[in-house]
Design a protein around this motif. Sequence first.
Motif, PDB file in Angstrom:
ATOM      1  N   UNK A 135       0.839  -1.210   0.000  1.00 24.59           N
ATOM      2  CA  UNK A 135       0.000   0.000   0.000  1.00 24.59           C
ATOM      3  C   UNK A 135       0.872   1.257   0.000  1.00 24.59           C
ATOM      4  N   UNK A 136       1.966   1.220   0.769  1.00 30.98           N
ATOM      5  CA  UNK A 136       2.890   2.359   0.781  1.00 30.98           C
ATOM      6  C   UNK A 136       3.523   2.558  -0.594  1.00 30.98           C
ATOM      7  N   UNK A 137       3.899   1.441  -1.237  1.00 30.37           N
ATOM      8  CA  UNK A 137       4.502   1.529  -2.572  1.00 30.37           C
ATOM      9  C   UNK A 137       3.506   2.111  -3.572  1.00 30.37           C
ATOM     10  N   UNK A 138       2.259   1.676  -3.454  1.00 31.13           N
ATOM     11  CA  UNK A 138       1.207   2.177  -4.351  1.00 31.13           C
ATOM     12  C   UNK A 138       1.014   3.683  -4.142  1.00 31.13           C
ATOM     13  N   UNK A 139       1.016   4.111  -2.865  1.00 27.39           N
ATOM     14  CA  UNK A 139       0.863   5.546  -2.576  1.00 27.39           C
ATOM     15  C   UNK A 139       2.080   6.327  -3.082  1.00 27.39           C
ATOM     16  N   UNK A 140       3.266   5.745  -2.910  1.00 31.63           N
ATOM     17  CA  UNK A 140       4.481   6.411  -3.374  1.00 31.63           C
ATOM     18  C   UNK A 140       4.463   6.568  -4.894  1.00 31.63           C
ATOM     19  N   UNK A 141       4.017   5.508  -5.596  1.00 28.72           N
ATOM     20  CA  UNK A 141       3.924   5.589  -7.058  1.00 28.72           C
ATOM     21  C   UNK A 141       2.944   6.685  -7.473  1.00 28.72           C
ATOM     22  N   UNK A 142       1.818   6.750  -6.778  1.00 21.60           N
ATOM     23  CA  UNK A 142       0.798   7.760  -7.073  1.00 21.60           C
ATOM     24  C   UNK A 142       1.350   9.170  -6.806  1.00 21.60           C
ATOM     25  N   UNK A 143       2.050   9.331  -5.636  1.00 17.10           N
ATOM     26  CA  UNK A 143       2.632  10.631  -5.288  1.00 17.10           C
ATOM     27  C   UNK A 143       3.749  11.015  -6.267  1.00 17.10           C
ATOM     28  N   UNK A 144       4.555  10.054  -6.687  1.00 17.98           N
ATOM     29  CA  UNK A 144       5.646  10.320  -7.634  1.00 17.98           C
ATOM     30  C   UNK A 144       5.078  10.799  -8.964  1.00 17.98           C
ATOM     31  N   UNK A 160      -0.747  27.694  -6.635  1.00 19.24           N
ATOM     32  CA  UNK A 160      -0.403  27.655  -5.209  1.00 19.24           C
ATOM     33  C   UNK A 160      -0.830  26.325  -4.568  1.00 19.24           C
ATOM     34  N   UNK A 161      -2.019  25.833  -4.901  1.00 22.43           N
ATOM     35  CA  UNK A 161      -2.525  24.572  -4.333  1.00 22.43           C
ATOM     36  C   UNK A 161      -1.663  23.391  -4.791  1.00 22.43           C
ATOM     37  N   UNK A 162      -1.270  23.425  -6.087  1.00 26.77           N
ATOM     38  CA  UNK A 162      -0.462  22.308  -6.601  1.00 26.77           C
ATOM     39  C   UNK A 162       0.936  22.327  -5.993  1.00 26.77           C
ATOM     40  N   UNK A 163       1.517  23.493  -5.824  1.00 25.54           N
ATOM     41  CA  UNK A 163       2.843  23.592  -5.210  1.00 25.54           C
ATOM     42  C   UNK A 163       2.803  23.174  -3.729  1.00 25.54           C
ATOM     43  N   UNK A 164       1.732  23.523  -3.019  1.00 26.85           N
ATOM     44  CA  UNK A 164       1.574  23.128  -1.609  1.00 26.85           C
ATOM     45  C   UNK A 164       1.472  21.600  -1.501  1.00 26.85           C
ATOM     46  N   UNK A 165       0.715  21.020  -2.442  1.00 24.51           N
ATOM     47  CA  UNK A 165       0.557  19.541  -2.452  1.00 24.51           C
ATOM     48  C   UNK A 165       1.904  18.882  -2.737  1.00 24.51           C
ATOM     49  N   UNK A 166       2.696  19.431  -3.673  1.00 24.60           N
ATOM     50  CA  UNK A 166       4.003  18.864  -4.000  1.00 24.60           C
ATOM     51  C   UNK A 166       4.962  18.994  -2.822  1.00 24.60           C
ATOM     52  N   UNK A 167       4.900  20.090  -2.063  1.00 23.61           N
ATOM     53  CA  UNK A 167       5.739  20.258  -0.858  1.00 23.61           C
ATOM     54  C   UNK A 167       5.361  19.212   0.199  1.00 23.61           C
ATOM     55  N   UNK A 168       4.053  18.965   0.353  1.00 26.69           N
ATOM     56  CA  UNK A 168       3.564  17.954   1.313  1.00 26.69           C
ATOM     57  C   UNK A 168       4.078  16.560   0.935  1.00 26.69           C
ATOM     58  N   UNK A 169       4.031  16.241  -0.367  1.00 29.69           N
ATOM     59  CA  UNK A 169       4.512  14.943  -0.843  1.00 29.69           C
ATOM     60  C   UNK A 169       6.012  14.804  -0.600  1.00 29.69           C
ATOM     61  N   UNK A 170       6.764  15.851  -0.889  1.00 34.29           N
ATOM     62  CA  UNK A 170       8.219  15.827  -0.705  1.00 34.29           C
ATOM     63  C   UNK A 170       8.583  15.613   0.763  1.00 34.29           C
ATOM     64  N   UNK A 171       7.829  16.252   1.677  1.00 35.97           N
ATOM     65  CA  UNK A 171       8.079  16.081   3.105  1.00 35.97           C
ATOM     66  C   UNK A 171       7.759  14.645   3.537  1.00 35.97           C
ATOM     67  N   UNK A 172       6.617  14.105   3.067  1.00 38.31           N
ATOM     68  CA  UNK A 172       6.197  12.757   3.438  1.00 38.31           C
ATOM     69  C   UNK A 172       7.259  11.727   3.099  1.00 38.31           C
ATOM     70  N   UNK A 173       7.888  11.880   1.915  1.00 40.08           N
ATOM     71  CA  UNK A 173       8.835  10.862   1.457  1.00 40.08           C
ATOM     72  C   UNK A 173      10.282  11.269   1.687  1.00 40.08           C
ATOM     73  N   UNK A 174      10.477  12.432   2.306  1.00 38.51           N
ATOM     74  CA  UNK A 174      11.851  12.854   2.620  1.00 38.51           C
ATOM     75  C   UNK A 174      12.633  13.280   1.400  1.00 38.51           C
ATOM     76  N   UNK A 175      11.970  13.925   0.402  1.00 40.73           N
ATOM     77  CA  UNK A 175      12.618  14.342  -0.841  1.00 40.73           C
ATOM     78  C   UNK A 175      13.075  15.790  -0.821  1.00 40.73           C
ATOM     79  N   UNK A 176      13.228  16.373   0.281  1.00 44.91           N
ATOM     80  CA  UNK A 176      13.513  17.804   0.355  1.00 44.91           C
ATOM     81  C   UNK A 176      14.866  18.143  -0.165  1.00 44.91           C
TER      82      UNK A 176
END
Length: 176
Positions: A135-144, A160-176
């Motif tokens: 499930x985590x892999x599936x979510x990661x693929x979706x977020x990627x 602004x909404x899309x950039x905020x969502x991309x920042x949230x995804x980057x934080x979740x997966x440690x892509x900062x």
Amino acid sequence: MMIKLKKAWGFAVEDTVVISFTKEGLEFSTKGDIGTANIVCTQNTFGDKVEYKIVEMGYLKFGLAAKGEEVKKMNGEPVKTKSNGKTKPEVNNEDMKAKKRHRAKVKKIKEEKLRLKKEELEYKIILLKEEVRMMQQKQMDKDTKFFSMLHDNLAGAALDAELARKCEIAQRWGWE
């Protein structure tokens, strides 16, 4: 043997009954004011015990009796042992061995059930961990996929909404 009976077998009160033991059986005889009575009880084919109902009084029982300790054993009563003279129930060693073997088998079966239950739970844990990983892999693929989408065509609040969502995804997966 002379016995005086009251209200027994229809005899008058205080009649004398003579009980005789012979080869043929047990003989009861009496002589009273209204006449004489003789009853002979012979052995039946049902065993060594003879039982006769006496109206309003109960039963008269006859039979071959064992002696001393044998009577106690037959009745399941405790008997004295020769070793210490204390009263204890007689133990059948074969029964005790059979019970011990049975308890050992039951214990073994319970242990095997417990082992199998533990194995089953461990297997379920492995399956659940694998399901979580998938499930985590599936979510990661979706977020990627979302993260890699171009956002050049967006402006204002949508950007602004899309950039905020991309920042949230980057934080979740440690892509900062």
